[in-house]
Design a protein around this motif. Structure first.
Motif: not given
Ligand SMILES: [Zn+2]
Length: 857
Positions: A84, A88, A165
């Motif tokens: 993840h 980004h 997040e």
């Protein structure tokens, strides 16, 4: 709910043999597609192994592109959230375009936007923009894959975005349950996928891991030609698109000099060496956790199934969803509701190459939460009955319906969504190019009852289940501290007791009707028909119907009849059930975001006759009994029935006379005999803030949410279509600038931006009925009539007058150690050493039945 996600298949060898023979061209004529699809397609393979699909859309004025990389959280290794985090970081500069905010700025100029997501086994990047900017956009996009900078200096601030997040997800009980149930699995399936400051910064630093180097190594291992698929959609020719993809993505290295992981080794790595992530030692477990007093108690039952992604043409999950969610008589829902045990039953699935997870989610009534064993007996009894049934006919009719739906699928208006779904489907070796669109749309054309029966017999049994119970009664000491803080203050401009009464009781009727329609329309809904009846203080009653032309009159009449009569026929028990469901929804803030709570306060203040959910809840809970609620609801709705004003819009495959018939019959059944003048209809204006700033500060009501929010609302009465277009353009400019500075550069929050909230009637509302108009064409028609900079500036001046409403939500004080999924308390499943966001080391204790019995002692 969990959504159906995709997974890598085991048939990796097919992929390799396809690429070994070189470029394979596949043109449109062999691709199965919906009748209304006027696009043409070409599937091909680049010399570096990248598989690509180019799509020509001759009428498009915009373009989109996407890239799926065969890597996801299952490949994280010992740094949780690394995949993840890599997603980004990939956006923050490439060799040719080194500035981190460069791509955001370019897309803003090109009227576009981009995004990405990381799943268990796929990371997908996508964007859309003006068609004229397509070649440059694709060039820049390819740079993220060919030569990303992965600059370690950007890593610290980007970790904050990932952390935020994660924190945004955590207050939701659904997210907690999903993570906790997954955490029981052996191997990579059970690890923490999002990442946080702990897993991406603190812990690696303690272990002496250089994150800059780790990122680069991860990128080399997984971001290479033979692990990528690319798609483009644009009005330019297929040959030109193929050339562009070749020129831009052709420079990506095929294997990064042999460092890139071979797809043949994926399964071994992703399964962590386990035959199955659930082998009997980690099933039959119970997780007990709290919901707040205001939320529904929830019961989740999950089953690990074999990986089913590669039998996508059989679509066992939608078949199971139908069987579990069917609301008609004889179904699970009807039998549970008859005993007043649940208010909803939903089925979801998560897919991966090591296992699929099926999840049944039930919202319990007060009675159901006190008798969980009864609910489980009903569920497992129903599964037993299914095992004894002949499901051939049901499955075959689902498949027929799926074929009709596929054939008549409307052309989508979400171009970047189309682009990323294409790359994702293309990345599965078991999907031949001819079935690419069938896979994208989830076409079920090969029913496989034997497989379904095997799943029911072998995998959906009580011993194979894991159960989570989110319970209002659950008590944990750490919870007490979170209930402190002053209550929400919502100052009112217009306070109107009579309007509050109408709003509250109409919402109650909406729920009573929904309850009645659930069963009345169950069969029609299965044929793809939908009917939704909603009440809002701004629009009054809204009825929305979609159906095939043949069913439309029946659907509309059945709904109109229910609307006209249910307020007189509904008994106290159905009103009481609706009341408890509505109160529960009104009080459930935990599924939202701080910024949504701020928005609700702003709306309650700035829209006439809008009421904050707490006001509706206070009114409704003040009703002394179900009998009184029934009587008051009947009175209010009967008064409304005399004052109905109807506007109707019909479109699609009905001719004018058929449309008129349906609408006339509808008006007749609900009794629109004395229509109001439009000026007296429920649609109403904003409440004037009267040239003054209003500022509200409140606690973020979401339990365990450490985020805050600031919201600034400029009020702008609706003036006409042109202003609508001007405002729309302005809000996009403001949005991009806020996003670029607050989100990308300063990393001040995960959600930053601006948007336009319009009050009806207005053009975007009509145009958003994409069946009838193309919103984009409509906007364009106005734009080409000449929007000048001077017009925009004039609008901007009105917009920035000195009357704004500001709402600021403050996070509550939460003890520092309480920041992850463990906060608020989780029973029976013991989390690892510290109750942080880590989920490793989760272990559980006793068998389910014993635990549940203990709960009820
Ligand atoms: Zn993210």
């Amino acid at each position: 709910m969990m959504r159906l996600t995709v997974t890598v298949s085991l048939l990796v060898c097919c992929w390799l043999s396809a690429t070994a023979v070189g470029s394979v061209d596949q043109e449109t004529d062999v691709i199965k597609r919906p009748r209304l699809d006027d696009r043409t397609y070409r599937v091909f393979t680049l010399a570096n192994g990248i598989r690509a699909v180019a799509v020509n859309d001759p009428s498009a004025t915009r373009a989109a592109y996407a890239c799926a990389v065969n890597v996801g959280s299952h490949d994280d290794g010992d740094i949780d959230g690394l995949a993840h985090f890599s997603e980004h970081m990939a956006f923050l500069g490439s060799a040719a375009y080194p500035k981190p905010s460069e791509d955001d700025e370019f897309l803003t100029r090109a009227g576009g936007q981009g995004n990405a997501f990381t799943d268990k086994e796929r990371t997908v990047f996508f964007a859309q923009l003006e068609a004229t900017a397509f070649p440059e956009g694709l060039q820049r996009f390819a740079g993220f894959f060919a030569s990303p900078l992965l600059d370690a200096r950007e890593a610290h601030s980007e970790v904050q975005a990932v952390d935020s997040e994660h924190k945004k997800n955590m207050p939701s009980v659904d997210a907690q349950v999903e993570y906790l149930l997954m955490s029981l699995a052996s191997g990579p399936l059970g690890h923490f996928a999002t990442g946080s400051v702990d897993t991406l910064e603190t812990e690696p630093a303690q272990r002496g891991v250089d994150m800059g180097a780790a990122l680069k190594r991860f990128h080399s291992r997984f971001y290479c030609g033979h692990r990528m698929t690319v798609s483009t959609i644009s009005p330019i020719s297929l040959a030109e698109q193929q050339q562009l993809i070749n020129d831009t993505f052709g420079v990506v290295s095929p294997t990064n000099e042999g460092i890139c992981e071979n797809t043949q080794d994926d399964f071994t790595r992703r399964s962590g060496g386990y035959d199955s992530p659930f082998d009997g030692t980690n099933t039959n477990q119970l997780i007990h956790l709290p919901v707040t007093e205001n939320e529904h108690p929830l019961l989740f039952v999950s089953f690990a199934l074999p990986p089913l992604r590669e039998v996508s043409s059989s679509q066992p999950h939608p078949a199971l969803r139908y069987l579990m969610e069917h609301k008609g008589r004889g179904g699970l829902f009807a039998s549970l509701r008859e005993e007043d045990l649940v208010s909803s039953v939903e089925y979801g699935a998560e897919q991966s190459s090591v296992a699929d997870m099926a999840l049944i989610r039930m919202e319990l009534t007060g009675k159901g939460s006190k008798d969980v064993p009864r609910v489980l007996d009903r569920l497992f009894g129903y599964l037993n009955a299914l095992r004894e049934s002949d499901l051939n006919e049901v499955y075959a009719s689902l498949a027929r319906m799926s074929s009709v739906d596929f054939a008549w699928t409307d052309k989508s208006t979400d171009m970047s969504g189309d682009a990323w779904r294409l790359t994702e489907s293309l990345s599965y070796p078991h999907v031949p190019p001819s079935d690419l669109l069938a896979d994208v749309h989830g076409l079920m054309d090969v029913p496989d009852t034997e497989l379904l029966m095997d799943v029911l017999h072998t995998h959906m049994t009580p011993e194979k289940a894991n159960i989570a119970f989110a319970d209002r009664e659950f008590r944990c000491d750490s919870l007490a501290a979170l209930h402190d803080g002053p209550p929400l203050q919502t100052p009112k401009i217009d306070s109107d007791e009579a309007a509050l009464r109408v709003s509250s009781l109409s919402r109650l009727y909406e729920y009573v009707l929904g309850d009645a329609l659930d069963i009345d329309l169950a069969d029609l809904r299965q044929c793809g028909a939908t009917a939704r009846v909603t009440y809002s203080h701004q629009r009054g009653w809204t009825f929305r119907f979609t159906a095939y032309a043949l069913q439309m009159p029946h659907l509309v009449n059945a709904t109109a009849k229910a609307f006209a009569t249910a307020h007189t026929t509904a008994g106290d028990s159905s009103v009481s059930r609706a009341l408890s469901a509505l109160l529960s929804d009104l009080r459930d803030v935990n599924t939202g975001l701080a910024v949504q709570s701020a928005g609700e306060i702003a709306e309650a203040i700035s829209v006439r006759q809008a009421f904050h959910r707490s006001e509706l809840a206070a009114f409704l809970s003040g009703l002394s009994s179900a009998g009184e609620a029934t009587q008051q609801m009947h009175q209010t709705i009967a008064q409304q029935m005399d004052r109905l004003y109807l506007e109707a819009l019909s479109c699609g495959n009905l001719n004018e006379a058929e449309s008129a018939d349906v609408i006339t019959a509808f008006a007749h059944t609900i009794g629109v005999s004395h229509p109001l003048a439009p000026a007296d209809a429920a649609e109403l204006a904003v409440a004037q803030l009267r040239g003054q700033h209003i500022r509200v500060e409140a606690w973020n009501p979401i339990q365990n949410d450490v985020n805050g929010a600031s919201l600034l609302v400029y009020q702008y009465p609706y003036l006409g279509i042109e202003e609508g277009v001007h405002l729309s353009i302005l809000s996009q400019l403001v949005h991009q600038s806020l996003y670029d500075t607050l989100r990308t550069q300063s990393q001040l929050g995960y959600i930053a931006g601006a948007h336009l909230v319009t009050r009806p009637p207005h053009w975007s509302e009509i145009a958003s009925h994409s069946y009838c108009f193309r919103r984009h064409d409509l906007a364009l028609a106005y734009l080409t009539n000449g929007v000048e900079l001077a017009d925009l500036l004039a609008t901007y001046k009105i917009l920035t007058r000195d009357d704004a409403l500001g709402v600021k939500m403050h996070p509550r004080q939460i003890p520092a150690h309480d920041s992850g999924i463990g906060s608020g308390g989780v029973g029976l499943v013991r989390l690892g050493a510290s109750p942080s966001s880590k989920l490793r080391g989760a272990s559980s204790a006793l068998p389910v039945r014993q635990q549940i019995d203990a709960l009820h002692k």
